[in-house]
Every structure is written in C-alpha cells, then in structure tokens.
Design a protein around this motif. Structure first.
Motif, short mmCIF file in Angstrom:
data_model
loop_
_atom_site.label_atom_id
_atom_site.label_comp_id
_atom_site.label_asym_id
_atom_site.label_seq_id
_atom_site.Cartn_x
_atom_site.Cartn_y
_atom_site.Cartn_z
N ALA A 58 37.41 39.21 37.09
CA ALA A 58 36.20 39.10 36.27
C ALA A 58 36.22 40.09 35.11
O ALA A 58 35.81 39.75 33.99
CB ALA A 58 34.97 39.31 37.13
N ALA A 59 36.70 41.29 35.35
CA ALA A 59 36.77 42.30 34.29
C ALA A 59 37.76 41.88 33.21
O ALA A 59 37.47 41.99 32.01
CB ALA A 59 37.16 43.65 34.87
N ALA A 60 38.92 41.38 33.61
CA ALA A 60 39.93 40.95 32.63
C ALA A 60 39.42 39.75 31.83
O ALA A 60 39.59 39.70 30.61
CB ALA A 60 41.23 40.61 33.35
N ILE A 61 38.78 38.80 32.49
CA ILE A 61 38.22 37.65 31.78
C ILE A 61 37.10 38.10 30.85
O ILE A 61 36.94 37.58 29.75
CB ILE A 61 37.75 36.57 32.77
N GLY A 62 36.35 39.12 31.28
CA GLY A 62 35.31 39.69 30.42
C GLY A 62 35.87 40.28 29.14
O GLY A 62 35.29 40.12 28.06
N VAL A 63 36.99 40.97 29.24
CA VAL A 63 37.65 41.52 28.05
C VAL A 63 38.08 40.38 27.13
O VAL A 63 37.84 40.42 25.92
CB VAL A 63 38.86 42.40 28.44
N ALA A 64 38.70 39.35 27.70
CA ALA A 64 39.14 38.21 26.88
C ALA A 64 37.95 37.52 26.23
O ALA A 64 38.01 37.12 25.06
CB ALA A 64 39.93 37.22 27.74
N SER A 65 36.85 37.39 26.94
CA SER A 65 35.64 36.77 26.38
C SER A 65 35.09 37.60 25.22
O SER A 65 34.65 37.05 24.20
CB SER A 65 34.56 36.62 27.45
N ALA A 66 35.11 38.92 25.37
CA ALA A 66 34.63 39.80 24.30
C ALA A 66 35.51 39.66 23.05
O ALA A 66 34.99 39.61 21.93
CB ALA A 66 34.62 41.25 24.77
N LEU A 67 36.82 39.56 23.24
CA LEU A 67 37.71 39.38 22.09
C LEU A 67 37.48 38.01 21.45
O LEU A 67 37.48 37.88 20.22
CB LEU A 67 39.17 39.52 22.52
N ALA A 68 37.30 36.98 22.28
CA ALA A 68 37.09 35.62 21.76
C ALA A 68 35.80 35.51 20.97
O ALA A 68 35.69 34.68 20.06
CB ALA A 68 37.08 34.62 22.91
N ALA A 69 34.83 36.35 21.28
CA ALA A 69 33.56 36.31 20.57
C ALA A 69 33.67 36.81 19.13
O ALA A 69 32.84 36.49 18.29
CB ALA A 69 32.51 37.14 21.32
N ALA B 195 39.06 32.07 29.25
CA ALA B 195 37.96 32.64 28.47
C ALA B 195 37.91 32.18 27.01
O ALA B 195 36.87 32.29 26.38
CB ALA B 195 38.05 34.17 28.49
N ALA B 196 39.04 31.70 26.49
CA ALA B 196 39.09 31.43 25.05
C ALA B 196 40.08 30.32 24.71
O ALA B 196 41.06 30.54 24.01
CB ALA B 196 39.47 32.71 24.32
N PRO B 197 39.85 29.10 25.18
CA PRO B 197 40.83 28.04 24.96
C PRO B 197 41.06 27.70 23.48
O PRO B 197 42.08 27.10 23.14
CB PRO B 197 40.26 26.83 25.72
N ARG C 9 37.19 55.14 13.12
CA ARG C 9 36.30 55.48 14.24
C ARG C 9 36.29 54.34 15.24
O ARG C 9 36.40 53.19 14.88
CB ARG C 9 34.89 55.71 13.72
N TRP C 10 36.13 54.69 16.49
CA TRP C 10 36.11 53.67 17.55
C TRP C 10 34.88 53.85 18.42
O TRP C 10 34.39 54.95 18.59
CB TRP C 10 37.32 53.84 18.47
N THR C 11 34.42 52.77 18.97
CA THR C 11 33.44 52.83 20.04
C THR C 11 34.14 52.26 21.26
O THR C 11 34.92 51.32 21.15
CB THR C 11 32.18 52.00 19.74
N LEU C 12 33.88 52.81 22.39
CA LEU C 12 34.54 52.38 23.62
C LEU C 12 33.51 51.75 24.53
O LEU C 12 32.52 52.38 24.88
CB LEU C 12 35.19 53.58 24.31
N GLU C 13 33.73 50.50 24.88
CA GLU C 13 32.86 49.81 25.83
C GLU C 13 33.62 49.71 27.14
O GLU C 13 34.67 49.10 27.21
CB GLU C 13 32.53 48.40 25.34
N THR C 14 33.10 50.30 28.18
CA THR C 14 33.77 50.27 29.47
C THR C 14 33.33 49.05 30.25
O THR C 14 32.16 48.80 30.42
CB THR C 14 33.45 51.53 30.28
N VAL C 15 34.29 48.30 30.72
CA VAL C 15 34.03 47.18 31.61
C VAL C 15 34.14 47.75 33.02
O VAL C 15 35.09 48.47 33.32
CB VAL C 15 35.06 46.05 31.39
N PRO C 16 33.18 47.48 33.90
CA PRO C 16 33.08 48.23 35.15
C PRO C 16 34.15 47.89 36.19
O PRO C 16 33.84 47.41 37.26
CB PRO C 16 31.70 47.84 35.66
N PHE C 17 35.40 48.13 35.91
CA PHE C 17 36.42 48.05 36.93
C PHE C 17 37.73 48.58 36.39
O PHE C 17 38.12 48.27 35.29
CB PHE C 17 36.62 46.61 37.42
N TRP C 18 38.42 49.35 37.15
CA TRP C 18 39.74 49.89 36.87
C TRP C 18 39.86 50.42 35.48
O TRP C 18 39.02 51.13 34.99
CB TRP C 18 40.79 48.83 37.13
N GLN C 19 40.95 50.06 34.83
CA GLN C 19 41.21 50.56 33.50
C GLN C 19 41.27 49.39 32.53
O GLN C 19 42.27 49.16 31.87
CB GLN C 19 42.51 51.33 33.50
#
Length: 193
Positions: free
Chosen positions: A31-42, A102-104, A174-184
């Motif tokens: 779910a965390a990995a798919i969340g990252v892909a969804s955020a990039l696809a957005a 997440a991003a077909p 400059r960067w902002t870091l959004e943490t997805v709640p699992f691992w790294q």
C-alpha cells in the motif's frame, strides 16, 4: 521539468501474485509503494526510473515475473503487452507493476545503474538526468527503486546512497519530505520558491 521523486524498495513480495497466502503479510508495504506511485502519477505522466540493473538486450517493452514464480506481465508504457522479456531487471519489473496498479497512463523511461558504478559515474548520470529534465517543458517525476531496506546488506546501502547522491546532484533546490507511514518509502516534491 522535474516535479517530484519517490523512493520505493524492490522486493518481489510487493506483487501479491508471487506471495500466495502470505500476501497479507506485505499489505502495508504494498500500500505504501502504491501510494508513492499514485502521488507521482498525480503530478506527472512521464517518469524516469532510476534503479540497479542492466538494460535487457532484447529491447522488448514488457517483462514478466516468471523467474520469481508467476507469469505476471508488466510494461513501462500503456502499450499492449504482446511479447515479454523474461530477463528484465527487478527494478524495471517493480516499476512496471507499480505503473499497472497506480498509474496505467504513465510512461516510464528506465535509467539503470550498475551496483558497481563509481561515485563519479553516479554524478555523471545525475548530470545527464538533470539536463534531460531541464530540456522538458512537461512535468517529469523520478521513481528511485532501491534494493530493499538500506539496513539489510552492504550492497543495498551502497545502491541507496548512489540513488541519494544522484538526486542531490540532479536537483539542488529546496525540498519538502512527505513520509508515507511504512518502512523507507518516501515521496519528495520540490518546494515552492
């Protein structure tokens, strides 16, 4: 133009078809990995994949997880999968699988780096990627697929550090870091000026 970057690990366990009954044990990571892909696809329809491996000699645009136990087919583009290359590196397979989930609509351009790449080689790759992003008027996201947790093996730590060095050299802003709640698993977006 660069708009976002995301880090995900590359265990084949992300693909539930490869896990059988144990797939529930990796639901949070998946779910965390798919969340990252969804955020990039957005934010971008074009991604650059940075991961470890060598380019397949076949030039085939689709791969399969058959070497990991199931013929789960993936592609880096929205094209129809007609033929597959069973020798795709894991980073390309995971990127294709994330794209399918997440991003077909996204097209992924792989930039593979050897685990034995010198720091100078990583810097050169970073420069090349920076130029590629600067030349594009379209939004581009970067998906970094690392070899699992950087705490597992020395090789994993080296690849993770090379990926970070590439990013640092590519985008000095400059960067902002959004943490997805699992691992790294992280998503990075450039901060507004």
């Amino acid at each position: 133009m660069f708009v976002a970057a995301g880090f995900v690990p590359s265990p084949p366990l992300l693909v539930p078809e490869l896990c059988g009954a144990a797939a529930r044990e990796t639901d949070d990571l998946r779910a965390a990995a798919i969340g990252v892909a969804s955020a990039l696809a957005a934010v971008a329809d074009s991604w650059i994949l940075v991961g470890e491996g060598t380019y397949p000699a076949s030039g085939v645009k689709a791969g399969t997880f058959a070497a990991y136990g199931r013929d789960v087919r993936v592609a880096l583009r929205p094209d129809v999968i007609s033929e597959v290359d069973p020798e795709w590196p894991l980073a390309m397979l995971i990127a294709g699988w994330l794209r399918s989930r997440a991003a077909p609509h996204v097209e992924i351009h792989p930039e593979l780096i050897s685990a034995g790449t010198s720091p100078e080689g990583a810097v050169e790759m970073g420069r090349r990627l920076r130029e590629q992003c600067d030349k594009s008027a379209e939004p581009i996201a970067v998906l970094l697929i690392a070899d699992g947790s950087c705490r597992v093996t020395y090789k994993a730590l080296v690849l993770f550090m090379i990926a970070l060095r590439c990013l640092r050299r590519i985008w000095r802003q400059r960067w902002t870091l959004e943490t997805v709640p699992f691992w790294q698993v992280w998503t990075w977006r450039s901060a507004p000026n």
